[in-house]
Design an enzyme around this catalytic site. Structure first.
Site, mmCIF file in Angstrom:
data_model
loop_
_atom_site.group_PDB
_atom_site.id
_atom_site.type_symbol
_atom_site.label_atom_id
_atom_site.label_comp_id
_atom_site.label_asym_id
_atom_site.label_seq_id
_atom_site.Cartn_x
_atom_site.Cartn_y
_atom_site.Cartn_z
ATOM 1 N N GLY A 17 0.951 -1.391 -0.083
ATOM 2 C CA GLY A 17 -0.059 0.052 -0.077
ATOM 3 C C GLY A 17 0.749 1.246 -0.045
ATOM 4 O O GLY A 17 0.668 2.147 -0.841
ATOM 5 N N ASP A 75 8.079 5.586 8.428
ATOM 6 C CA ASP A 75 7.652 4.771 9.362
ATOM 7 C C ASP A 75 6.227 5.567 9.698
ATOM 8 O O ASP A 75 6.415 6.918 9.889
ATOM 9 C CB ASP A 75 8.512 4.676 10.595
ATOM 10 C CG ASP A 75 7.860 3.760 11.610
ATOM 11 O OD1 ASP A 75 7.617 2.697 11.438
ATOM 12 O OD2 ASP A 75 7.653 3.935 12.896
ATOM 13 N N ASP A 163 -7.189 2.786 6.851
ATOM 14 C CA ASP A 163 -7.956 3.853 5.977
ATOM 15 C C ASP A 163 -9.646 3.620 6.196
ATOM 16 O O ASP A 163 -10.288 4.719 6.310
ATOM 17 C CB ASP A 163 -7.598 3.866 4.742
ATOM 18 C CG ASP A 163 -6.373 4.671 4.180
ATOM 19 O OD1 ASP A 163 -6.137 5.443 4.640
ATOM 20 O OD2 ASP A 163 -5.587 3.917 3.341
ATOM 21 N N LYS A 183 -6.719 11.325 -1.506
ATOM 22 C CA LYS A 183 -6.021 10.888 -0.173
ATOM 23 C C LYS A 183 -4.335 11.665 -0.264
ATOM 24 O O LYS A 183 -4.304 12.139 0.615
ATOM 25 C CB LYS A 183 -6.019 9.346 -0.069
ATOM 26 C CG LYS A 183 -5.221 9.145 1.166
ATOM 27 C CD LYS A 183 -5.016 7.560 1.512
ATOM 28 C CE LYS A 183 -3.859 7.414 2.528
ATOM 29 N NZ LYS A 183 -3.570 6.111 2.662
HETATM 30 P P1 ITT Z 1 7.503 -1.438 6.289
HETATM 31 O O1 ITT Z 1 7.971 -1.134 7.777
HETATM 32 O O2 ITT Z 1 8.138 -2.333 5.535
HETATM 33 O O3 ITT Z 1 7.367 0.146 5.657
HETATM 34 P P2 ITT Z 1 4.889 -1.584 7.780
HETATM 35 O O4 ITT Z 1 3.717 -1.795 7.167
HETATM 36 O O5 ITT Z 1 5.536 -2.717 8.539
HETATM 37 O O6 ITT Z 1 5.895 -1.687 6.479
HETATM 38 P P3 ITT Z 1 4.980 0.329 9.433
HETATM 39 O O7 ITT Z 1 5.843 0.000 10.512
HETATM 40 O O8 ITT Z 1 5.336 2.135 9.270
HETATM 41 O O9 ITT Z 1 5.057 -0.194 7.952
HETATM 42 O O10 ITT Z 1 3.579 0.225 10.022
HETATM 43 C C1 ITT Z 1 2.587 1.387 9.590
HETATM 44 C C2 ITT Z 1 1.216 0.874 10.115
HETATM 45 O O11 ITT Z 1 0.553 2.035 10.067
HETATM 46 C C3 ITT Z 1 0.542 -0.418 9.257
HETATM 47 O O12 ITT Z 1 -0.134 -0.931 10.144
HETATM 48 C C4 ITT Z 1 -0.198 0.720 8.414
HETATM 49 O O13 ITT Z 1 -1.272 -0.106 7.639
HETATM 50 C C5 ITT Z 1 -0.697 1.817 9.125
HETATM 51 N N1 ITT Z 1 -0.755 2.995 8.132
HETATM 52 C C6 ITT Z 1 0.258 3.873 7.875
HETATM 53 N N2 ITT Z 1 -0.092 4.679 6.850
HETATM 54 C C7 ITT Z 1 -1.195 4.205 6.801
HETATM 55 C C8 ITT Z 1 -2.202 4.990 5.833
HETATM 56 O O14 ITT Z 1 -1.914 5.756 5.026
HETATM 57 N N3 ITT Z 1 -3.466 4.282 5.718
HETATM 58 C C9 ITT Z 1 -3.545 3.398 6.393
HETATM 59 N N4 ITT Z 1 -3.150 2.674 7.425
HETATM 60 C C10 ITT Z 1 -1.860 3.309 7.666
#
Ligand code: ITT
Length: 207
Positions: A17, A75, A163, A183
């Site tokens: 995503g 992050d 989202d 978005k």
């Molecule tokens: P990477 O570390 O490999 O980038 P990850 O999914 O583990 O992947 P994070 O540790 O940054 O990334 O976790 C981000 C969390 O926050 C994850 O559960 C996402 O679904 C949520 N999140 C972040 N940005 C979002 C967005 O734009 N819309 C919805 N949820 C989001």
């Protein structure tokens, strides 16, 4: 450095995503953006930083060193006031390992079932970091946020993660009910990329 040769920058995330959003948001920047899915598999680093910025820096540096390339990582997560800032930096692991995005969203809704509308304030936060091996301990960084509220039920199928339950201020729709451009215009990730873009372009031009 020859500015005529586009430099390679890794989109250093394992989250598809985020990759989609980064590709759109970085479209106008003259670099060759490469996703991890185009490269040999590497396990994700463990994210033990205390802040979004710590974890973004840790990820950018890890992938940059592993692939000997410039790397851009973020992050990000959801900070909910009624939950004292949770899930915050633990957003991807909220509820424990092995849960899907949908499981985590359902858990958030059930945890907040008694929280009234006026106390459902929350924000998405995104720390984005760019580094490359030649920068040593230095790195570029920016923070983006978007304020909003947690809905009472899931709505919409676009986007990813939380989202379907996040309603930005001034909106009735969740970010999963918006199209991707809408978005990007208001999102924490959009704001972070717009903030880092000028410095990233200077870095790529070797200035
Ligand atoms: P990477 O570390 O490999 O980038 P990850 O999914 O583990 O992947 P994070 O540790 O940054 O990334 O976790 C981000 C969390 O926050 C994850 O559960 C996402 O679904 C949520 N999140 C972040 N940005 C979002 C967005 O734009 N819309 C919805 N949820 C989001």
């Amino acid at each position: 450095m020859n500015p005529a040769i586009p430099q390679r920058v890794l989109i250093a995330t394992q989250n598809s995503g985020k990759v989609r959003e980064f590709r759109r948001l970085l479209e106008h920047i003259p670099a060759q953006f490469v996703g991890l899915e185009e490269l040999p598999h590497v396990d994700a680093p463990s994210e033990d930083g205390a802040t979004f910025l710590d974890n973004a820096r840790l990820k950018a540096r890890y992938y940059s060193e592993h692939f000997d390339s410039a790397a851009l990582a973020d992050d990000s997560g959801l900070v909910v006031d009624a939950l004292d800032g949770a899930p915050g930096v633990h957003s991807a692991r909220y509820g424990g390992d092995g849960l899907s995005d949908e499981d985590r969203t359902n858990l958030l809704l059930s945890t907040m079932s008694d929280v009234p509308q006026e106390n459902r304030t929350a924000r998405f936060v995104c720390a984005v970091v760019v580094c490359r091996p030649s920068m040593g301990e230095e790195f570029l960084h920016a923070l983006g946020t978007v304020e909003g509220r947690i809905a009472f039920e899931k709505r919409g199928v676009n986007g990813f993660g939380y989202d379907p339950v996040f309603v930005p201020d001034g909106e009735r729709r969740t970010t999963a009910e918006m199209d991707s451009e809408e978005k990007d215009q208001l999102s924490h990730r959009g704001n972070a990329i717009r903030a880092i873009a000028p410095a990233l372009e200077r870095l790529l031009l070797g200035e």
